[in-house]
Design an enzyme around this catalytic site. Structure first.
Site, PDB file in Angstrom:
ATOM      1  N   THR A   1      31.795  20.954  -4.992  1.00 53.64           N
ATOM      2  CA  THR A   1      31.938  21.516  -5.895  1.00 53.64           C
ATOM      3  C   THR A   1      30.983  20.386  -7.483  1.00 53.64           C
ATOM      4  O   THR A   1      30.187  19.982  -6.780  1.00 53.64           O
ATOM      5  CB  THR A   1      33.256  20.080  -6.440  1.00 53.64           C
ATOM      6  OG1 THR A   1      33.309  19.821  -8.087  1.00 53.64           O
ATOM      7  CG2 THR A   1      32.103  18.747  -5.969  1.00 53.64           C
ATOM      8  N   ASP A   2      31.009  21.373  -8.095  1.00 48.97           N
ATOM      9  CA  ASP A   2      30.064  21.728  -9.623  1.00 48.97           C
ATOM     10  C   ASP A   2      30.185  20.417 -10.080  1.00 48.97           C
ATOM     11  O   ASP A   2      29.164  20.562 -10.995  1.00 48.97           O
ATOM     12  CB  ASP A   2      30.797  23.109 -10.411  1.00 48.97           C
ATOM     13  CG  ASP A   2      31.771  22.807 -11.602  1.00 48.97           C
ATOM     14  OD1 ASP A   2      32.231  21.756 -10.847  1.00 48.97           O
ATOM     15  OD2 ASP A   2      32.252  23.749 -12.320  1.00 48.97           O
ATOM     16  N   GLU A   3      30.998  19.418  -9.723  1.00 53.51           N
ATOM     17  CA  GLU A   3      30.567  18.540 -10.439  1.00 53.51           C
ATOM     18  C   GLU A   3      29.440  17.702 -10.301  1.00 53.51           C
ATOM     19  O   GLU A   3      29.576  16.065 -10.867  1.00 53.51           O
ATOM     20  CB  GLU A   3      32.185  17.379 -10.679  1.00 53.51           C
ATOM     21  CG  GLU A   3      33.478  18.327 -10.643  1.00 53.51           C
ATOM     22  CD  GLU A   3      34.821  17.355 -11.240  1.00 53.51           C
ATOM     23  OE1 GLU A   3      34.172  15.984 -11.163  1.00 53.51           O
ATOM     24  OE2 GLU A   3      35.472  17.819 -10.279  1.00 53.51           O
TER      25      GLU A   3
ATOM     26  N   TYR B   1      34.414  10.066  -8.087  1.00 54.03           N
ATOM     27  CA  TYR B   1      34.424  11.270  -7.203  1.00 54.03           C
ATOM     28  C   TYR B   1      33.257  12.287  -6.394  1.00 54.03           C
ATOM     29  O   TYR B   1      32.822  12.636  -5.231  1.00 54.03           O
ATOM     30  CB  TYR B   1      35.491  11.842  -7.913  1.00 54.03           C
ATOM     31  CG  TYR B   1      35.182  13.497  -6.748  1.00 54.03           C
ATOM     32  CD1 TYR B   1      35.549  13.711  -5.622  1.00 54.03           C
ATOM     33  CD2 TYR B   1      35.471  14.659  -8.069  1.00 54.03           C
ATOM     34  CE1 TYR B   1      35.808  15.116  -5.570  1.00 54.03           C
ATOM     35  CE2 TYR B   1      35.963  15.356  -7.588  1.00 54.03           C
ATOM     36  CZ  TYR B   1      35.589  16.296  -6.194  1.00 54.03           C
ATOM     37  OH  TYR B   1      35.584  17.289  -5.626  1.00 54.03           O
TER      38      TYR B   1
ATOM     39  N   LYS C   1      31.090  13.009  -3.698  1.00 50.47           N
ATOM     40  CA  LYS C   1      30.245  14.340  -2.898  1.00 50.47           C
ATOM     41  C   LYS C   1      29.006  14.348  -3.068  1.00 50.47           C
ATOM     42  O   LYS C   1      28.290  15.415  -1.949  1.00 50.47           O
ATOM     43  CB  LYS C   1      31.236  15.864  -3.685  1.00 50.47           C
ATOM     44  CG  LYS C   1      32.844  15.433  -3.678  1.00 50.47           C
ATOM     45  CD  LYS C   1      33.649  15.737  -2.549  1.00 50.47           C
ATOM     46  CE  LYS C   1      32.841  17.557  -2.050  1.00 50.47           C
ATOM     47  NZ  LYS C   1      33.510  17.710  -1.029  1.00 50.47           N
TER      48      LYS C   1
END
Length: 319
Positions: free
Chosen positions: A125-127, A151, A155
């Site tokens: 994810t870009d997060e 979260y 990741k």
């Protein structure tokens, strides 16, 4: 002989859409595993039952013993969609995120290391990059990791394990980092399906803070095409960013959906902002375009029209 793929988390939103994409566009033999937690939905995959090159097993990637049942054969590739993904839930209880996102990824890597698959793609994810200021350049693959909630930290941890196994063992591993997906079959806790569902029920639509947090939106089918290209042609050890080039504030998205559904903007209800709420995400996809020829094809308005049509049919019970 067909190449065999192991898809993890294939009863979830992106995984189920990817399986559909593969069945329609390739001849891969697909084994789909999912722990069937709250985020999964058997309705997403029931349509594939009876297809001779598709099979499903309930399996938790956080349990190496359970994984042994499906690694009784060798796969061409493992594509790991399985993950806990909701930021609010990770703030309330991070442990399930460590179990699935970190321990589960390591378990899969161990089976690849043991020769049970030729390659593995980690769907990230870009997060993991953290947050951008309004005038900053979009995230590239070289942007340092700076996760701001449990979260995204889980990741990022999984991504670092992928890197370590590539560097240590020279395995064929890839990471894709994508912007915010939307489309059919998404869980109702996510922004776009939550707004659609609440509007259809004439319920209020929660808006965190001032609503000016910016996200880059990508239609899920475009993401699936990108993953397929990485599967076929990605260079070992490489990370590929996948963005929709559709930056919009949460307020803009909410108001657009409300207007499209012919509802009253007074449904919007401002609520206290989320803890650790990243201000802006944006993805630079030039690498995957340059190396693999991928670009997003579905504009936001078209993708949202398809999404609304799907949820309206679902509301009427015709799906």
């Amino acid at each position: 002989m067909r190449d065999k793929l192991l898809i993890t988390g294939g009863a979830g939103f992106i995984g189920a859409n990817f399986i559909r994409y593969l069945l329609e566009n390739t001849d891969y033999e697909i084994t789909n595993i999912d722990a069937l937690t709250y985020a999964a939905n058997m309705e997403n995959i029931i349509q594939y039952e009876g297809i001779d090159r598709y099979q499903f097993f309930k399996c938790d990637i956080g349990s190496k013993k359970e994984l042994e049942r499906v690694f009784d054969k060798k796969y061409y590739a493992v594509i790991n969609f399985a993950a806990e993904t909701h930021v609010d839930r990770s703030i309330q209880d991070p442990l399930p995120f460590i179990h699935s996102n970190v321990n589960g990824t390591v378990n899969l890597l161990e089976f690849v290391l043991a020769g049970k698959a030729n390659k593995m793609i980690q769907i990230s994810t870009d997060e993991v990059y953290g947050s951008l200021n309004p005038n900053e350049s979009p995230f590239s693959e070289e942007t340092p990791l700076a996760p701001n909630n449990p979260y995204s930290a889980s990741k990022a941890s999984a991504d670092l394990m992928i890197r370590s196994y590539y560097k240590t063992h020279n395995l064929h591993l890839n990471i894709t980092r994508c912007s915010n997906n939307y489309g059919p079959m998404q869980h109702k806790e996510k922004l776009i399906p939550k707004v659609i569902t609440n509007c259809l029920n004439d319920d209020t639509v929660p808006l965190y803070g001032d609503g000016l947090n910016i996200r880059d939106w990508i239609y899920v089918e475009d993401h699936c095409r990108a993953i397929h290209l990485v599967l076929e042609n990605g260079r070992p050890g490489e990370i590929y960013n996948v963005g929709g080039i559709e930056e919009k504030t949460n307020l803009d998205v909410i108001e657009y959906i409300i207007k499209e559904l012919g509802k009253d903007l007074r449904l919007v209800n401002k609520v206290p902002d989320r803890k650790g709420h990243d201000r802006r995400y944006a993805i630079n996809s030039s690498k995957i375009f340059r190396e693999l020829g991928w670009i997003p094809e579905v504009k936001f308005e078209e993708g949202l029209a398809r999404t609304l049509k799907w949820y309206l049919k679902k509301e009427k019970g015709s799906i």
